[in-house]
Design an enzyme around this catalytic site. Structure first.
Site, PDB file in Angstrom:
ATOM      1  N   CYS A 170       0.844  -1.200   0.000  1.00 16.46           N
ATOM      2  CA  CYS A 170       0.000   0.000   0.000  1.00 16.46           C
ATOM      3  C   CYS A 170       0.879   1.249   0.000  1.00 16.46           C
ATOM      4  O   CYS A 170       0.626   2.187  -0.738  1.00 16.46           O
ATOM      5  CB  CYS A 170      -0.923   0.002   1.211  1.00 16.46           C
ATOM      6  SG  CYS A 170      -2.153  -1.320   1.203  1.00 16.46           S
ATOM      7  N   ARG A 190      -0.251   4.345  -2.334  1.00 14.53           N
ATOM      8  CA  ARG A 190      -1.274   4.182  -3.366  1.00 14.53           C
ATOM      9  C   ARG A 190      -2.657   3.998  -2.769  1.00 14.53           C
ATOM     10  O   ARG A 190      -3.672   4.370  -3.368  1.00 14.53           O
ATOM     11  CB  ARG A 190      -0.948   2.980  -4.258  1.00 14.53           C
ATOM     12  CG  ARG A 190      -1.042   1.646  -3.534  1.00 14.53           C
ATOM     13  CD  ARG A 190      -0.996   0.437  -4.433  1.00 14.53           C
ATOM     14  NE  ARG A 190      -1.082  -0.786  -3.642  1.00 14.53           N
ATOM     15  CZ  ARG A 190      -2.211  -1.381  -3.286  1.00 14.53           C
ATOM     16  NH1 ARG A 190      -3.385  -0.871  -3.654  1.00 14.53           N
ATOM     17  NH2 ARG A 190      -2.198  -2.482  -2.556  1.00 14.53           N
ATOM     18  N   SER A 191      -2.727   3.367  -1.579  1.00 17.33           N
ATOM     19  CA  SER A 191      -3.997   3.004  -0.962  1.00 17.33           C
ATOM     20  C   SER A 191      -3.895   3.230   0.534  1.00 17.33           C
ATOM     21  O   SER A 191      -2.935   2.781   1.162  1.00 17.33           O
ATOM     22  CB  SER A 191      -4.323   1.533  -1.264  1.00 17.33           C
ATOM     23  OG  SER A 191      -5.502   1.118  -0.607  1.00 17.33           O
ATOM     24  N   ALA A 192      -4.883   3.924   1.107  1.00 16.26           N
ATOM     25  CA  ALA A 192      -4.763   4.335   2.502  1.00 16.26           C
ATOM     26  C   ALA A 192      -6.065   4.129   3.258  1.00 16.26           C
ATOM     27  O   ALA A 192      -7.069   4.792   2.983  1.00 16.26           O
ATOM     28  CB  ALA A 192      -4.353   5.804   2.571  1.00 16.26           C
ATOM     29  N   ASN A 201       1.055   4.263   9.387  1.00 17.08           N
ATOM     30  CA  ASN A 201       1.966   4.623   8.299  1.00 17.08           C
ATOM     31  C   ASN A 201       2.735   5.904   8.606  1.00 17.08           C
ATOM     32  O   ASN A 201       3.946   5.981   8.356  1.00 17.08           O
ATOM     33  CB  ASN A 201       1.197   4.785   6.992  1.00 17.08           C
ATOM     34  CG  ASN A 201       0.374   3.568   6.616  1.00 17.08           C
ATOM     35  OD1 ASN A 201      -0.764   3.692   6.171  1.00 17.08           O
ATOM     36  ND2 ASN A 201       0.924   2.377   6.808  1.00 17.08           N
ATOM     37  N   HIS A 231      -9.326   6.331   1.790  1.00 17.04           N
ATOM     38  CA  HIS A 231     -10.677   5.832   2.010  1.00 17.04           C
ATOM     39  C   HIS A 231     -10.975   5.543   3.475  1.00 17.04           C
ATOM     40  O   HIS A 231     -10.097   5.185   4.250  1.00 17.04           O
ATOM     41  CB  HIS A 231     -10.934   4.571   1.171  1.00 17.04           C
ATOM     42  CG  HIS A 231      -9.839   3.558   1.265  1.00 17.04           C
ATOM     43  ND1 HIS A 231      -8.781   3.534   0.373  1.00 17.04           N
ATOM     44  CD2 HIS A 231      -9.618   2.536   2.133  1.00 17.04           C
ATOM     45  CE1 HIS A 231      -7.964   2.538   0.685  1.00 17.04           C
ATOM     46  NE2 HIS A 231      -8.450   1.917   1.761  1.00 17.04           N
ATOM     47  N   TYR A 233     -13.533   3.086   5.460  1.00 19.43           N
ATOM     48  CA  TYR A 233     -14.493   1.988   5.329  1.00 19.43           C
ATOM     49  C   TYR A 233     -15.792   2.380   6.032  1.00 19.43           C
ATOM     50  O   TYR A 233     -15.770   3.040   7.077  1.00 19.43           O
ATOM     51  CB  TYR A 233     -13.916   0.698   5.907  1.00 19.43           C
ATOM     52  CG  TYR A 233     -12.853   0.086   5.022  1.00 19.43           C
ATOM     53  CD1 TYR A 233     -13.204  -0.706   3.930  1.00 19.43           C
ATOM     54  CD2 TYR A 233     -11.503   0.329   5.247  1.00 19.43           C
ATOM     55  CE1 TYR A 233     -12.236  -1.246   3.097  1.00 19.43           C
ATOM     56  CE2 TYR A 233     -10.524  -0.208   4.419  1.00 19.43           C
ATOM     57  CZ  TYR A 233     -10.901  -0.992   3.347  1.00 19.43           C
ATOM     58  OH  TYR A 233      -9.942  -1.520   2.514  1.00 19.43           O
ATOM     59  N   ALA A 285     -10.506  -4.623   7.031  1.00 14.84           N
ATOM     60  CA  ALA A 285     -11.138  -5.238   5.859  1.00 14.84           C
ATOM     61  C   ALA A 285     -10.078  -6.023   5.099  1.00 14.84           C
ATOM     62  O   ALA A 285      -9.004  -5.501   4.800  1.00 14.84           O
ATOM     63  CB  ALA A 285     -11.757  -4.171   4.958  1.00 14.84           C
TER      64      ALA A 285
END
Length: 286
Positions: A170, A190-192, A201, A231, A233, A285
């Protein structure tokens, strides 16, 4: 940290409902950047209790080049457990063990751990052996010998091995920058996972910057955090709203006792004066 709370607010305000590879939808927005002056304190989120022990052990695990969860679970760090467990459930060896039973086997049985505890060539592998290159060692040498270089980069994203990782990186690439005898770090992620992942992080790469600054006889500068898909959740929305009602406290301080990054142990890292609000739980998730 105000920067983190502002980030959460931005995702809530700008984000759109989006499906993803997991079974839990997100509120997602794209493209955000935060900056932290590391000379003003260690950026560990204070508006909920954040597990610094897990953060430090995970980073040491990366630095060692390890990709097996045994070191982590032996040190009571359970943030990676779900992925090898899901992989194990698909194997012929699966005997309907629960996640708890699986982790106990990882702890007790070295042969089982070697077979079923590995995540594939994830972060540690890429940092220390990216197609035969020890990126971390090389970037430290470059900081010491050519600090003005614009090539002080480590990449965790290896397209040739992505498909063999249980979870592709990520946080994919980080770059160092030296100016006025200060070391700064810029991470691209790229994805958080805004609620669960980002506090880890931020602290992890801030800690890495402190460690490398000490190794290279520099002071700490800034940590810059650039995020692609940010994002929340949908099952974390209430937790985020709770956190946004809280006020940040003074940042803690960091004491590092060992100068050699490749010999450092958890006991060499000390967090002091950490004040925090109560823990807010949330499910990861997968």
């Amino acid at each position: 940290m105000k920067q983190y709370l502002d980030f959460l607010k931005w995702v809530l305000e700008k984000g759109k409902h989006k499906e993803n590879r997991t079974s839990v939808d997100t509120i997602s927005a794209f493209g955000y950047q935060m900056r932290f002056d590391l000379s003003k304190g260690f950026p560990l989120v204070t508006t909920k209790k954040t597990n610094f022990s897990a953060i430090a052990h995970e980073l040491l695990w990366f630095i060692k080049g390890d990709t097996n969860i045994k070191y982590l679970v032996d040190n009571k760090v359970n943030i990676w457990n779900q992925w090898p467990y899901e992989s194990y459930k698909k194997s012929q060896d699966f005997q309907s063990e629960s996640l708890k039973e699986f982790i106990q086997k990882i702890k007790d049985d070295n042969e089982f751990a070697q077979k079923h505890g590995n995540l594939g060539p994830v972060y540690g592998k890429q940092w220390r052996d990216f197609l035969g290159i020890d990126q971390l060692k090389k970037v430290i040498e470059q900081i010491k010998n050519n600090p003005n270089s614009r090539r002080l980069i480590v990449s965790s994203w290896n397209p040739s091995e992505i498909d063999t990782m249980l979870l592709p990186p990520c946080h994919t690439l980080f770059q160092f920058y030296v100016n006025d005898n200060k070391l700064s770090c810029h991470l691209y992620q790229r994805s958080a996972d805004a609620f669960l992942g980002i506090p880890f992080n931020i602290a992890s790469y801030a800690l890495l910057t402190f460690l490398l600054a000490q190794e290279t006889n520099l002071e700490v500068g800034d940590f810059v955090h650039s995020i692609g898909d940010a994002h929340i959740y949908v099952n974390h929305l209430e937790q985020v709203k709770t956190q946004l009602k809280r006020n940040p406290k003074e940042l803690p301080k960091l004491i590092i006792k060992n100068k050699n990054i490749f010999e450092i142990n958890f006991e060499d890292i000390e967090l002091v004066d950490y004040e925090f609000d109560p823990i807010i739980k949330g499910e990861v998730a997968v």
